[in-house]
Enzyme design. Structure first.
Site, PDB file in Angstrom:
ATOM      1  N   GLU A  77       0.820  -1.218   0.000  1.00 16.23           N
ATOM      2  CA  GLU A  77       0.000   0.000   0.000  1.00 16.23           C
ATOM      3  C   GLU A  77       0.846   1.257   0.000  1.00 16.23           C
ATOM      4  O   GLU A  77       0.639   2.182  -0.788  1.00 16.23           O
ATOM      5  CB  GLU A  77      -0.932   0.005   1.220  1.00 16.23           C
ATOM      6  CG  GLU A  77      -1.715   1.315   1.325  1.00 16.23           C
ATOM      7  CD  GLU A  77      -2.748   1.338   2.437  1.00 16.23           C
ATOM      8  OE1 GLU A  77      -2.751   0.438   3.288  1.00 16.23           O
ATOM      9  OE2 GLU A  77      -3.584   2.265   2.435  1.00 16.23           O
ATOM     10  N   ASP A  82      -5.933  -4.474   0.355  1.00 19.76           N
ATOM     11  CA  ASP A  82      -6.933  -4.616   1.432  1.00 19.76           C
ATOM     12  C   ASP A  82      -7.598  -5.987   1.409  1.00 19.76           C
ATOM     13  O   ASP A  82      -8.013  -6.501   2.443  1.00 19.76           O
ATOM     14  CB  ASP A  82      -8.036  -3.557   1.265  1.00 19.76           C
ATOM     15  CG  ASP A  82      -7.544  -2.125   1.460  1.00 19.76           C
ATOM     16  OD1 ASP A  82      -7.867  -1.272   0.615  1.00 19.76           O
ATOM     17  OD2 ASP A  82      -6.822  -1.878   2.447  1.00 19.76           O
ATOM     18  N   THR A 112      -5.870   1.706   9.358  1.00 21.43           N
ATOM     19  CA  THR A 112      -4.994   2.763   9.901  1.00 21.43           C
ATOM     20  C   THR A 112      -5.793   3.772  10.720  1.00 21.43           C
ATOM     21  O   THR A 112      -5.318   4.273  11.746  1.00 21.43           O
ATOM     22  CB  THR A 112      -4.237   3.473   8.769  1.00 21.43           C
ATOM     23  OG1 THR A 112      -3.428   2.508   8.082  1.00 21.43           O
ATOM     24  CG2 THR A 112      -3.357   4.579   9.288  1.00 21.43           C
ATOM     25  N   ILE A 123      -0.717  -1.978   7.651  1.00 16.27           N
ATOM     26  CA  ILE A 123      -1.747  -1.792   8.685  1.00 16.27           C
ATOM     27  C   ILE A 123      -3.064  -1.559   7.954  1.00 16.27           C
ATOM     28  O   ILE A 123      -3.288  -0.492   7.373  1.00 16.27           O
ATOM     29  CB  ILE A 123      -1.460  -0.592   9.618  1.00 16.27           C
ATOM     30  CG1 ILE A 123      -0.126  -0.752  10.365  1.00 16.27           C
ATOM     31  CG2 ILE A 123      -2.620  -0.441  10.624  1.00 16.27           C
ATOM     32  CD1 ILE A 123       0.193   0.377  11.331  1.00 16.27           C
ATOM     33  N   ASP A 124      -3.918  -2.583   7.961  1.00 15.50           N
ATOM     34  CA  ASP A 124      -5.251  -2.407   7.380  1.00 15.50           C
ATOM     35  C   ASP A 124      -6.156  -1.984   8.540  1.00 15.50           C
ATOM     36  O   ASP A 124      -6.318  -2.725   9.500  1.00 15.50           O
ATOM     37  CB  ASP A 124      -5.732  -3.707   6.748  1.00 15.50           C
ATOM     38  CG  ASP A 124      -7.001  -3.468   5.952  1.00 15.50           C
ATOM     39  OD1 ASP A 124      -7.055  -2.473   5.215  1.00 15.50           O
ATOM     40  OD2 ASP A 124      -7.951  -4.250   6.098  1.00 15.50           O
ATOM     41  N   ASP A 129      -0.778  -5.160   2.951  1.00 13.84           N
ATOM     42  CA  ASP A 129      -1.246  -3.947   3.628  1.00 13.84           C
ATOM     43  C   ASP A 129      -0.623  -3.978   5.020  1.00 13.84           C
ATOM     44  O   ASP A 129      -1.011  -4.806   5.843  1.00 13.84           O
ATOM     45  CB  ASP A 129      -2.778  -3.927   3.704  1.00 13.84           C
ATOM     46  CG  ASP A 129      -3.282  -2.572   4.191  1.00 13.84           C
ATOM     47  OD1 ASP A 129      -4.452  -2.246   3.920  1.00 13.84           O
ATOM     48  OD2 ASP A 129      -2.492  -1.833   4.830  1.00 13.84           O
TER      49      ASP A 129
HETATM   50  C1  LIP Z   1      -8.972   0.699   4.927  1.00 11.60           C
HETATM   51  C2  LIP Z   1      -9.859  -0.430   4.462  1.00 11.60           C
HETATM   52  C3  LIP Z   1     -11.308  -0.176   4.836  1.00 11.60           C
HETATM   53  C4  LIP Z   1     -11.781   1.123   4.212  1.00 11.60           C
HETATM   54  C5  LIP Z   1     -10.917   2.264   4.695  1.00 11.60           C
HETATM   55  C6  LIP Z   1      -9.432   2.023   4.382  1.00 11.60           C
HETATM   56  P1  LIP Z   1      -6.352   1.133   5.171  1.00 11.60           P
HETATM   57  O1  LIP Z   1      -7.649   0.413   4.511  1.00 11.60           O
HETATM   58  O2  LIP Z   1      -9.435  -1.633   5.042  1.00 11.60           O
HETATM   59  O3  LIP Z   1     -12.133  -1.225   4.395  1.00 11.60           O
HETATM   60  O4  LIP Z   1     -13.133   1.340   4.530  1.00 11.60           O
HETATM   61  O5  LIP Z   1     -11.324   3.449   4.069  1.00 11.60           O
HETATM   62  O6  LIP Z   1      -9.245   2.040   2.989  1.00 11.60           O
HETATM   63  O7  LIP Z   1      -6.270   2.450   4.473  1.00 11.60           O
HETATM   64  O8  LIP Z   1      -6.591   1.284   6.626  1.00 11.60           O
HETATM   65  O9  LIP Z   1      -5.209   0.230   4.832  1.00 11.60           O
END
Ligand code: LIP
Length: 273
Positions: A70, A219, A95, A92-93, A90
C-alpha cells in the site's frame, strides 16, 4: 517453476508475527499522522516501517518474487499485478482505527502466483488473532478451522459495509444510499474499519456478507482466499468473478446472499489500481 507453497505459508506467518510486534509497539505510542488522498485517508510512520520490514524479509528470502504494498504504491511505485509470484501487503489495514486507538487493526499478507491467491494471512496483533489460509487447505483462526455462516437469505443476515475514506464527489453519497438499502433488507449492518478483518469475520460466520467500493488489492487479497477456503463466495459486486484491481469486492456466505445484495445496491465504477 515448482513452488513450495508450504514454505511461503510458514514464512508469511513468521513475518506477520514479527510485524505484529512493531504494530503493537506503535499502537500504544503517540503517532505521527500524515494524509494521502483525503483528510480521512491516513498513514503513520508505523505503516511505513512495517511495510519496509515485510518487504525486506520477503525480498531477501525470495529475491525473484515481486511486491505490491500500500505505502510503496502511495509513494509513487506503479501497482503492477502480473503472473509473477507477488506478495500483496497492507502493513496496517485499519490505519484509522490504529490512529484512534481502536484495536481492529490487521496486517494483511497474500501471495499470488499467476494472479491466483495461494497464501492469505491476516494478523490482528492487538486482538491477538491470526487468520491463515493456503490454497485448498481450508481457513483457520488461531489454528482452528473456520467456516462461513449457514444463513442463506439476506433478510436474516448481518452485512458488513464500510463508509470508506472518500470525502469528495458522489462516492460518499452513493455509499450512504447503499447503507440504507442494505439496512432495509437485512438484520443489520456493521463496519469494523478494516476490509481484511471484515472478510475474516465473514469467513468465521460472524456476518453473512461484506461489500465495499473504494478498497485496493492490498486490502482484500488475503481475505479473498480466507473467505473462499472457509466455504464462502467472493465476487464482483456487479456479478461475475472478483477482479482484484477493480477497487470493489463482495463476499458472502452463499451465492444467494451475494446475488440479493448485488441486486439492491447502486454500483460505483472507480479508477483501477
Ligand atoms: C482501509 C480499508 C477499509 C476502508 C478504509 C481504508 P487502510 O484500509 O481496510 O475497508 O473502509 O477506508 O481504505 O487504508 O486502513 O489500509
Amino acid at each position: 517453476m515448482d513452488h513450495n507453497i508450504h514454505e511461503y505459508y510458514e514464512t508469511a506467518i513468521a513475518v506477520a508475527k514479527e510485524a505484529g510486534e512493531v504494530v503493537k509497539d506503535g499502537f500504544y505510542k503517540e503517532k505521527k499522522v500524515d494524509i494521502k488522498t483525503s483528510f480521512a485517508d491516513l498513514v503513520t510512520e508505523t505503516d511505513q516501517a512495517v511495510e519496509q520490514l515485510i518487504m525486506s524479509r520477503f525480498s531477501s528470502k525470495f529475491p525473484t518474487h515481486k511486491f505490491i504494498g500500500e505505502e510503496t504504491v502511495a509513494g509513487g511505485k506503479k501497482c503492477e499485478f502480473t503472473d509473477d509470484p507477488t506478495w500483496i501487503v497492507d502493513p496496517i489495514d485499519g490505519t484509522m482505527n490504529f490512529v484512534h486507538g481502536i484495536p481492529h487493526v490487521s496486517i494483511s499478507i497474500a501471495l499470488a502466483i499467476n494472479k491466483e491467491i495461494v497464501v492469505g494471512i491476516v494478523h490482528c496483533p492487538i486482538l491477538d488473532t491470526m487468520y491463515t489460509s493456503m490454497k485448498g487447505q481450508g481457513a483457520m483462526c488461531n489454528g482452528k478451522k473456520i467456516s462461513v455462516s449457514k444463513i442463506s437469505d439476506l433478510s436474516q443476515s448481518v452485512v458488513i459495509i464500510e463508509g470508506g475514506n472518500a470525502r469528495s464527489g458522489n462516492e460518499a453519497k452513493t455509499k450512504s444510499n447503499n447503507h440504507l438499502k442494505i439496512i432495509q433488507s437485512s438484520h443489520g449492518i456493521r463496519a469494523y474499519g478494516s476490509a481484511a478483518i471484515d472478510m475474516c469475520l465473514v469467513a468465521r460466520g460472524q456476518g453473512e456478507a461484506y461489500i465495499e467500493y473504494g478498497i485496493h488489492i492490498w486490502d482484500i487479497a488475503a481475505g479473498i482466499l480466507i473467505v473462499q477456503e472457509a466455504g464462502g463466495v467472493v465476487v464482483d459486486p456487479k456479478g461475475g468473478p472478483v477482479d482484484l484491481v477493480s477497487r470493489r469486492v463482495l463476499c458472502a456466505s452463499s451465492k444467494t446472499i451475494a446475488g440479493q445484495i448485488s441486486a439492491v445496491v447502486e454500483h460505483i465504477d472507480l479508477e483501477r489500481d
